[in-house]
Design an enzyme around this catalytic site. Sequence first.
Site, PDB file in Angstrom:
ATOM      1  N   ASN A  29      37.187  33.128 -21.264  1.00 54.84           N
ATOM      2  CA  ASN A  29      36.331  33.736 -20.175  1.00 54.84           C
ATOM      3  C   ASN A  29      35.886  32.780 -19.159  1.00 54.84           C
ATOM      4  OD1 ASN A  29      36.075  36.043 -21.909  1.00 54.84           O
ATOM      5  ND2 ASN A  29      34.357  35.004 -23.037  1.00 54.84           N
TER       6      ASN A  29
ATOM      7  N   LYS B  21      39.189  34.375 -26.542  1.00 53.63           N
ATOM      8  CA  LYS B  21      39.229  34.769 -25.071  1.00 53.63           C
ATOM      9  C   LYS B  21      39.080  33.611 -24.392  1.00 53.63           C
ATOM     10  CE  LYS B  21      37.150  38.237 -23.537  1.00 53.63           C
ATOM     11  NZ  LYS B  21      35.936  38.959 -23.306  1.00 53.63           N
TER      12      LYS B  21
ATOM     13  N   ARG C  90      13.386  17.896  -1.124  1.00 56.44           N
ATOM     14  CA  ARG C  90      14.010  17.031  -2.084  1.00 56.44           C
ATOM     15  C   ARG C  90      15.011  18.120  -3.030  1.00 56.44           C
ATOM     16  NH1 ARG C  90       8.208  14.460  -4.145  1.00 56.44           N
ATOM     17  NH2 ARG C  90       8.275  13.060  -2.086  1.00 56.44           N
TER      18      ARG C  90
ATOM     19  N   ARG D 111      13.205  24.216   9.177  1.00 56.41           N
ATOM     20  CA  ARG D 111      12.146  23.429   9.335  1.00 56.41           C
ATOM     21  C   ARG D 111      11.388  23.277   8.231  1.00 56.41           C
ATOM     22  NH1 ARG D 111       8.403  26.162  12.997  1.00 56.41           N
ATOM     23  NH2 ARG D 111       9.326  27.754  11.593  1.00 56.41           N
TER      24      ARG D 111
ATOM     25  N   SER E 195      34.020  33.862 -27.129  1.00 59.11           N
ATOM     26  CA  SER E 195      32.802  34.596 -27.233  1.00 59.11           C
ATOM     27  C   SER E 195      32.412  34.463 -28.863  1.00 59.11           C
ATOM     28  CB  SER E 195      32.794  35.851 -26.959  1.00 59.11           C
ATOM     29  OG  SER E 195      33.636  36.733 -27.820  1.00 59.11           O
TER      30      SER E 195
ATOM     31  N   ARG F  24      -6.689  32.344   5.340  1.00 62.81           N
ATOM     32  CA  ARG F  24      -5.982  32.113   4.009  1.00 62.81           C
ATOM     33  C   ARG F  24      -5.909  33.295   3.355  1.00 62.81           C
ATOM     34  NH1 ARG F  24      -8.299  27.713   1.687  1.00 62.81           N
ATOM     35  NH2 ARG F  24      -7.087  27.022   3.554  1.00 62.81           N
TER      36      ARG F  24
END
Lengths: 358, 358, 358, 358
Positions: free
Chosen positions: A262, A260, A115, A179, A254, A293
């Site tokens: 950015n 600025k 999903r 897979r 910022s 396991r």
Amino acid sequence: MKQSSSVFEGVYSRGRVPAQVSGRAWLQALLDFEAALARAQARAGIVSADDAEAIAAVCDADRYDVAEISAGAAEIGNPAGAVVKALKAAVDAPVHHGATSQDAVDTAAMLVAKRALLPLRDDLHGAADIAARLAEEHRDTPIRGRTLLQAAQPTTFGLKAAGWALELDEAADWLGRVRLSYQLGGPVGTLEPLKLDLDLDASPLPWHTLRSHVGELAGALGVAAGTVGKAARDITLLAQSEVREVREHLGGGSTSMPHKHNPIAAISALGCAMQAPGLVATLLAAMIQEHERAAGAWHSEWKPLTDLFTLTGSAAAWLRESLDGLEVDAERMRANVGHAEPDTGAAAALVDRALESR
Amino acid sequence: MKQSSSVFEGVYSRGRVPAQVSGRAWLQALLDFEAALARAQARAGIVSADDAEAIAAVCDADRYDVAEISAGAAEIGNPAGAVVKALKAAVDAPVHHGATSQDAVDTAAMLVAKRALLPLRDDLHGAADIAARLAEEHRDTPIRGRTLLQAAQPTTFGLKAAGWALELDEAADWLGRVRLSYQLGGPVGTLEPLKLDLDLDASPLPWHTLRSHVGELAGALGVAAGTVGKAARDITLLAQSEVREVREHLGGGSTSMPHKHNPIAAISALGCAMQAPGLVATLLAAMIQEHERAAGAWHSEWKPLTDLFTLTGSAAAWLRESLDGLEVDAERMRANVGHAEPDTGAAAALVDRALESR
Amino acid sequence: MKQSSSVFEGVYSRGRVPAQVSGRAWLQALLDFEAALARAQARAGIVSADDAEAIAAVCDADRYDVAEISAGAAEIGNPAGAVVKALKAAVDAPVHHGATSQDAVDTAAMLVAKRALLPLRDDLHGAADIAARLAEEHRDTPIRGRTLLQAAQPTTFGLKAAGWALELDEAADWLGRVRLSYQLGGPVGTLEPLKLDLDLDASPLPWHTLRSHVGELAGALGVAAGTVGKAARDITLLAQSEVREVREHLGGGSTSMPHKHNPIAAISALGCAMQAPGLVATLLAAMIQEHERAAGAWHSEWKPLTDLFTLTGSAAAWLRESLDGLEVDAERMRANVGHAEPDTGAAAALVDRALESR
Amino acid sequence: MKQSSSVFEGVYSRGRVPAQVSGRAWLQALLDFEAALARAQARAGIVSADDAEAIAAVCDADRYDVAEISAGAAEIGNPAGAVVKALKAAVDAPVHHGATSQDAVDTAAMLVAKRALLPLRDDLHGAADIAARLAEEHRDTPIRGRTLLQAAQPTTFGLKAAGWALELDEAADWLGRVRLSYQLGGPVGTLEPLKLDLDLDASPLPWHTLRSHVGELAGALGVAAGTVGKAARDITLLAQSEVREVREHLGGGSTSMPHKHNPIAAISALGCAMQAPGLVATLLAAMIQEHERAAGAWHSEWKPLTDLFTLTGSAAAWLRESLDGLEVDAERMRANVGHAEPDTGAAAALVDRALESR
């Protein structure tokens, strides 16, 4: 007020992938396993059809509390027992019959992966599409080639963007080749094979401690993060004040320098993508599992797998946003090249070839 | 006496893979690139056929000194320049015409990989074949199932071995799916495409800083190491003095306890395989490469790639040796189960199914 | 011709550290253990003084062949047995008496580390010294501050260089705090403590499977590599064609563009340093060792430890060379700032403070 | 119902450390920075004392919503801006004056680390105390020495437990040596030094892109996780059905085999500890930061640092629980040795020595 989540989620949880690996998503996947198991056992005559439907009817994550399941996970070292307990409280029917915790958790992991791969691959291809449009548009736009961060012969911005596009496509394709199989082996992996009606492959054997599925997925996610990081790194370099050839539409200031601009999306993409290699290493190291396991290695997989999806997905989403509306300063690129008439024919021809190959 | 090699090579360089990634192998691959380039350029009319053949004639690693090439690598940060210099001293012809160092080094990396994959995949499949024979032979041999290192229901040793076989096959197959393409882009990756006659794919674009090839290969090698490690871990656990269900044919003593029968091959396989995840992480982290040629990330690839092949190959070779002649104590397995008549039908049926799926 | 070494050694084996972790260096360290053991046992009256001196007299690596020792390592999974065998062929005396392979190999690892730390720390401090001189010289040289790769307020180049210096010093200091102890526990770690006269600490217990020594060392080497990488990254960025504020004295061209002035030393430093984190991860993962001697985890330590030293040492040596004679273009720095009179007082005061703190 | 948290928190969030690195804990630390800054500026006469106290008065995490701060983090790539904004809405005073986001986030990281180290080191020492008690109690209890998972000479269980104790102590001590300094450099790290009244060191320079602090901490956390993992691994091996020398008090069953007595605490400790090395690698790789503020590397630190604390802390807490009430079967140990009268004197003397050294 909810105080448990991270203050950094704004950076690390971007786009649609994180929701597919959330606590709720895992819980639903665990429930989906139990519903599919009951129905398969009904088809095989092991449980009654009524019981199977009664079980399936309560396999809805909204009915249960993730926090409670999580707390229960401490008791046996994984959340499957708590899910079974909650289901048994909700319905009087043979829940989880013949199965083992790892059947539920491993199948849930693969469902969650399946999903999460949808929006992840979509964002990779979506980012590639935008890069391909940039490639087409700037097929002939000369740009300084830069090797070892030093000026070299010119290329075109189109070729640079075409490279990003092809890599992102390739990463999405590679993820598509992994897979993803459900798990149903019972206590020690000897259960007679029963087909689960889930959107997953069957594997020839239970793979409780045969973790190539997980390893392949981890590697492919790491590759995807790397391809995102490469494009994002280029954007941050092209956006440098001394280069100024691209500018992020989103770009923000910022706390100390509001003026600025950015490239926050590319930076955030890098911040996410750079965390992938270490998580891949954890998952590959965890492949060495004992007997039927593992005592620890299996338990070390869930968080890095979840985080690897979250971060790779967020990186892809951030990159897509960065590319979307990226302001390309073709004049500045041309000026930085410094030649009057750079020969861009070969680069442009490669762009055509690359775009045709998509 | 030669004192430069490691005192640990006996452990870390086993089987046939290490020779395929040796200094000599890399040198030959670098030379193979130069020969193929000259011939391709002859076909395209860029250099004369005579020149191409003159170049090809001297592209033999035995003519050159790895140590000299290596020393030369310090000058430009990679060995291609030293190779070109050595060739130019050997032949008066247009060597390396129009190409860049990275074309040579990247193509050589892919050639080395292609050649190393042959014995690696052969050893993985070879180990799988032995495991499959064990599976067939012990299809019905009951063995204690062990989950979280605790006794659980019985399974069969055949099923355990069948799991090893399938995983090793899968790892070899996954390695076979990785794309390996030559590189030919020239200084900034804009060279008109020219077909190199090497046993490698063509890629739609030069991939100087598009490293998904390397990332996919790294991930697949990490998976292979993990599958080897899983089988080796089981062998060391089954060989425990308290379990004594298998014994390595090779098994040797120690400096202080010569009577011991240590499963040295399985232990060495683990010692090699456990180094893979960190190297994979390095290669994935190196995917974030700047512009048209990276300043550092590219240079960080060669050693981990070489070491990852060496170690994964050695791990596979050690495991093959461990499995070959593994002494299986079916009586002891049966005794450890503790039931008189354990039901092994389902496990045995899964063995059949697994072996058919090979 | 010698064809076994790597074609990349010119990049990966720089400076004086690699020789301290070479095959010969390991062999000498293994021999030093045997000599120290014999002498300690002579002091304790366990072997005769004559025997001890006879053993010590043949503990010289030049007498033995690394390749032979290495081949022998395959037999018991480590090289100690082959060393003992070679010694026993050379001298008729109780070599390796009461000790176990791991005593020899672990002590050798710590000796090798101790010896490799000398040039490593010297190169870190040496690079720091040059950076400190640059800091002093350019205390007031204004340079554009760059945050998120965007222009910000000015700072001084001196402050930048002072930061490099302090970090390199700190990394060297941190390395100096790591404990390095000899190992002498006998087969299962119960040997009565005997003081070995080696330049190493004694530990309260044999630490065969208590690997905090190795983990601390690994972490500290990783930090050192990171501090080198930071300075090297800055140099490559400052050397960009669009910035041109520094230029490496060493800088060289490429196979296709001989006129280029690539910062090869800084790039090589990065190429080495970027390999450290993965190797640290391998060594930390190997800390989980079974019982009295690990089956695989111990065997996975020797190569990453050797490589981590080689690469961190080479990175430091490359950085030292890069800094040595670094051409600083103060005019260009000033011009890039773009202000007529930037205020650099606070930065300069910090430089003073930093240099005083060394 | 709250559905955002993980279903695995029961395993991964054990003990008292996770709360110290929660979203709320980070938020409080960010606020503590702002309060300390305002007070320091008041002392320096930069802001008024009234303003400083007004700011400090609203620096309480309970007043703000982590989710809102987190969402705001997306805007500038870190949460400091959102915190400042929330504070400015709460108080009319010069909040965050002269500081930069990284000052707040880095100082918060160090505060969070300081606070998380308290319970972490306490759990390490606490686990060590229990191990030491076991060592004392079983000073003379013979147990089979096991090397390479094969029976070797006997040792005592006391010596095994003493080894765990010393390693855990050492890991806690090493963590105690890591420097933790506040950050206050302003936009480009040139701010005049101002003493913050926080339980942190001052550093000679702002360390915005000088990340040895973070690297040292990461390495030391990795070592701690490794020492926990070693003890937990031994417990799982000793608890094997074929060995049965210890049994966890906590031990629980599984969904399919409720009768089993799985050492869930030790297994969970391993599941947590095995994730540490990859996270350390991420943090070490992130040390290579550009200029005065990194574009991505800095942003990649917060999650791995938080997770590394959570997982190492949970591992330590699980181990402490595992050791607490560990049922030691001295009879079985003796029987497994197989000698009538094993000589345990040397081992016992080492136990005394080890316990004295604590």
